[in-house]
Design a protein around this motif. Structure first.
Motif, PDB file in Angstrom:
ATOM      1  N   GLY A 182       3.199   8.482 -11.657  1.00 26.87           N
ATOM      2  CA  GLY A 182       2.499   7.630 -10.704  1.00 26.87           C
ATOM      3  C   GLY A 182       1.002   7.745 -10.906  1.00 26.87           C
ATOM      4  O   GLY A 182       0.491   8.799 -11.282  1.00 26.87           O
ATOM      5  N   ALA A 183       0.281   6.659 -10.674  1.00 27.37           N
ATOM      6  CA  ALA A 183      -1.171   6.654 -10.850  1.00 27.37           C
ATOM      7  C   ALA A 183      -1.828   6.034  -9.635  1.00 27.37           C
ATOM      8  O   ALA A 183      -1.259   5.143  -8.984  1.00 27.37           O
ATOM      9  N   GLY A 184      -3.052   6.514  -9.323  1.00 21.70           N
ATOM     10  CA  GLY A 184      -3.757   5.954  -8.185  1.00 21.70           C
ATOM     11  C   GLY A 184      -5.136   6.547  -8.015  1.00 21.70           C
ATOM     12  O   GLY A 184      -5.621   7.315  -8.854  1.00 21.70           O
ATOM     13  N   LEU A 185      -5.762   6.201  -6.919  1.00 22.38           N
ATOM     14  CA  LEU A 185      -7.118   6.638  -6.609  1.00 22.38           C
ATOM     15  C   LEU A 185      -7.165   8.136  -6.305  1.00 22.38           C
ATOM     16  O   LEU A 185      -6.109   8.768  -6.153  1.00 22.38           O
ATOM     17  N   PRO A 186      -8.365   8.713  -6.209  1.00 23.85           N
ATOM     18  CA  PRO A 186      -8.454  10.144  -5.899  1.00 23.85           C
ATOM     19  C   PRO A 186      -7.779  10.545  -4.597  1.00 23.85           C
ATOM     20  O   PRO A 186      -7.480  11.728  -4.389  1.00 23.85           O
ATOM     21  N   THR A 187      -7.538   9.588  -3.718  1.00 26.22           N
ATOM     22  CA  THR A 187      -6.849   9.890  -2.461  1.00 26.22           C
ATOM     23  C   THR A 187      -5.360  10.145  -2.650  1.00 26.22           C
ATOM     24  O   THR A 187      -4.710  10.672  -1.740  1.00 26.22           O
ATOM     25  N   LEU A 188      -4.806   9.795  -3.810  1.00 28.05           N
ATOM     26  CA  LEU A 188      -3.354   9.845  -3.999  1.00 28.05           C
ATOM     27  C   LEU A 188      -2.746  11.222  -3.743  1.00 28.05           C
ATOM     28  O   LEU A 188      -1.726  11.317  -3.041  1.00 28.05           O
ATOM     29  N   PRO A 189      -3.293  12.318  -4.279  1.00 24.34           N
ATOM     30  CA  PRO A 189      -2.678  13.629  -3.988  1.00 24.34           C
ATOM     31  C   PRO A 189      -2.556  13.923  -2.497  1.00 24.34           C
ATOM     32  O   PRO A 189      -1.518  14.420  -2.036  1.00 24.34           O
ATOM     33  N   SER A 190      -3.597  13.596  -1.721  1.00 24.86           N
ATOM     34  CA  SER A 190      -3.530  13.862  -0.281  1.00 24.86           C
ATOM     35  C   SER A 190      -2.565  12.903   0.415  1.00 24.86           C
ATOM     36  O   SER A 190      -1.893  13.279   1.381  1.00 24.86           O
ATOM     37  N   LEU A 217     -12.299   2.344   5.695  1.00 26.43           N
ATOM     38  CA  LEU A 217     -12.852   2.187   4.354  1.00 26.43           C
ATOM     39  C   LEU A 217     -12.029   2.945   3.322  1.00 26.43           C
ATOM     40  O   LEU A 217     -11.863   2.486   2.186  1.00 26.43           O
ATOM     41  N   ILE A 218     -11.497   4.088   3.708  1.00 27.65           N
ATOM     42  CA  ILE A 218     -10.627   4.845   2.803  1.00 27.65           C
ATOM     43  C   ILE A 218      -9.325   4.088   2.570  1.00 27.65           C
ATOM     44  O   ILE A 218      -8.858   3.951   1.430  1.00 27.65           O
ATOM     45  N   LYS A 219      -8.721   3.561   3.630  1.00 30.03           N
ATOM     46  CA  LYS A 219      -7.468   2.813   3.501  1.00 30.03           C
ATOM     47  C   LYS A 219      -7.660   1.543   2.667  1.00 30.03           C
ATOM     48  O   LYS A 219      -6.735   1.117   1.968  1.00 30.03           O
ATOM     49  N   ASP A 220      -8.847   0.965   2.740  1.00 31.75           N
ATOM     50  CA  ASP A 220      -9.137  -0.233   1.948  1.00 31.75           C
ATOM     51  C   ASP A 220      -9.485   0.097   0.502  1.00 31.75           C
ATOM     52  O   ASP A 220      -9.750  -0.808  -0.304  1.00 31.75           O
ATOM     53  N   GLY A 221      -9.508   1.398   0.166  1.00 32.99           N
ATOM     54  CA  GLY A 221      -9.760   1.808  -1.211  1.00 32.99           C
ATOM     55  C   GLY A 221     -11.205   1.689  -1.644  1.00 32.99           C
ATOM     56  O   GLY A 221     -11.495   1.680  -2.840  1.00 32.99           O
ATOM     57  N   LEU A 222     -12.129   1.630  -0.682  1.00 34.38           N
ATOM     58  CA  LEU A 222     -13.543   1.486  -1.011  1.00 34.38           C
ATOM     59  C   LEU A 222     -14.243   2.835  -1.165  1.00 34.38           C
ATOM     60  O   LEU A 222     -15.179   2.968  -1.946  1.00 34.38           O
ATOM     61  N   PHE A 233     -17.885   6.831  -3.210  1.00 37.96           N
ATOM     62  CA  PHE A 233     -17.345   5.529  -3.592  1.00 37.96           C
ATOM     63  C   PHE A 233     -16.210   5.704  -4.594  1.00 37.96           C
ATOM     64  O   PHE A 233     -16.257   6.587  -5.457  1.00 37.96           O
ATOM     65  N   THR A 234     -15.212   4.831  -4.513  1.00 38.65           N
ATOM     66  CA  THR A 234     -14.102   4.877  -5.469  1.00 38.65           C
ATOM     67  C   THR A 234     -14.453   4.187  -6.780  1.00 38.65           C
ATOM     68  O   THR A 234     -13.730   4.330  -7.755  1.00 38.65           O
ATOM     69  N   VAL A 235     -15.545   3.436  -6.799  1.00 39.67           N
ATOM     70  CA  VAL A 235     -15.987   2.748  -8.013  1.00 39.67           C
ATOM     71  C   VAL A 235     -17.334   3.318  -8.447  1.00 39.67           C
ATOM     72  O   VAL A 235     -18.305   3.220  -7.699  1.00 39.67           O
TER      73      VAL A 235
END
Length: 393
Positions: A206-214, A361-366, A377-379
């Motif tokens: 699985g792949a995703g943003l830095p929030t994925l492990p949490s 903002l975290i849920k929106d992936g920003l 920032f995620t970007v």
């Protein structure tokens, strides 16, 4: 001469720089799965936008596909059931294998029947009918407990692959977007098949943003021990140089040390920017790339403008007025921002008053939280965009 660079979301670069160790490690695990006909610990790859997570998933997909594996690909989203997406992807793959007669036998027919049972349970109304011309397997994937039913499906799929002398790869991109009612059963199913006395040859990535492990840990406390975690960090200067030099080698083009150094400096290890910058420059140059050419042809500025029009502006546009104010306060920092400092800049006496806005903002992936009390920032480069253009909107 064709442009050797290939910018774009998830598009394979001409040279995958700086990820050799991660790719090699995961491919070694996949080789063991195939050789031993047994599963290995599932993998999670996380990183900021544009760091190459999807590209890495595609490389693993190709590695498995070239070896005749059963390969399933899905992309999670907030508003759709991951279980349905996985079932649909598995159906497409099994139908393809059945028509080509690459998989056959009782185990394969059983897998189809279990998939039929699973489909009827997760979608009793038949909105996503797959047209499987088999009867459902009674007593398999029909309990109504999604974790148990998903376990049955993965075991049946892995059993069919083992009988055929192959293995299964399941890739899920943007996994942090999956609803928690799907993530918890997924964790439980992967945990259960991994604990089996004879684990089936199913390998999950699985792949995703830095929030994925949490996010996974919130779904199941043992997730931190269930998965092997890899983080895609910015490229080193050496890897950035290779990402720029290797694609043009042999095409009559070469970077001068000064031109190469400037682009590496401006890219700051961001793979997406490297691809866009290389593309913008090579659209205008068909010979040696000199510093004056990079500066006068504005290759770096063109790349920055391209990212501003697409990557940055689309995310900026998703934020509310309050969200934009929050991010403007963040953009004043180089690196992660303290919530207390953001509150001060926004004129808020109590930092906790920003918790709902922060979570949105975290849920929106920003943005994401690299540490307690910090946000980032995620970007990469979003702060620069906001400082240049954020007052316009």
């Amino acid at each position: 001469m064709s442009n050797p660079f290939n910018p774009g979301a998830g598009r394979k670069p001409p040279y995958l720089a700086g990820r050799d160790d991660i790719v090699r490690s995961i491919e070694q695990d996949m080789t063991r799965v195939y050789d031993d006909a047994e599963g290995m610990r599932p993998i999670v790859i996380s990183g900021l936008r544009g760091m190459g997570k999807t590209v890495l998933l595609r490389a693993l997909y190709d590695f498995a596909n070239q070896r005749g594996w059963v390969v399933v690909w899905a992309e999670a989203s907030k508003d759709e059931s991951l279980s349905k997406k996985l079932a649909q992807s598995i159906y497409v793959e099994l139908r393809k294998l059945r028509s080509s007669e690459k998989l056959a036998g009782r185990a394969f027919e059983h897998a189809l029947a279990v998939l039929k049972s699973f489909q009827l349970k997760i979608d009793p109304a038949g909105a996503c009918s797959f047209g499987i011309d088999v009867s459902p397997a009674k007593g398999y994937a029909d309990s109504g407990d999604l974790s148990l039913d998903l376990q049955d499906l993965l075991e049946a799929l892995g059993g069919a692959a083992r009988e055929a002398g192959t293995a299964v790869l399941i890739c899920v991109d943007e996994l942090q977007e999956a609803p928690i009612e799907d993530l918890r059963p997924l964790n439980m199913a992967l945990h259960s098949i991994g604990q089996s006395f004879s684990p089936v040859p199913v390998f999950f990535v699985g792949a995703g943003l830095p929030t994925l492990p949490s996010v996974l840990a919130d779904a199941s406390s043992y997730a931190e021990r269930l998965y092997r975690y890899y983080t895609l960090d910015p490229l080193s200067d050496k890897s950035s140089e290779k990402a720029l030099v290797e694609p043009v080698a042999g095409q009559g083009m070469a970077w001068s040390p000064e031109a190469l150094g400037l682009v590496v400096q401006e890219a700051a290890g961001y793979p997406y920017f490297i691809q866009q910058c290389g593309f913008s420059i090579c659209e205008q140059v068909d010979g040696p790339i000199e510093l004056t050419m990079v500066e006068t042809l504005a290759g770096i500025e063109l790349a920055r403008e391209e990212l501003s029009r697409g990557l940055y502006r689309s995310r900026w546009g998703r934020a509310t007025a309050q969200g934009k104010e929050f991010m403007r306060a963040m953009a004043q920092d180089e690196g992660p921002s303290k919530i207390s400092e953001i509150a001060r800049r926004m004129g808020k006496g109590d930092p906790s008053s920003l918790s709902v806005l922060r979570d949105r903002l975290i849920k929106d992936g920003l943005i994401y939280s690299p540490e307690r009390g910090l946000v980032a920032f995620t970007v990469p480069g979003m702060d620069g965009f906001i400082n240049r253009c954020g007052e316009v909107d």
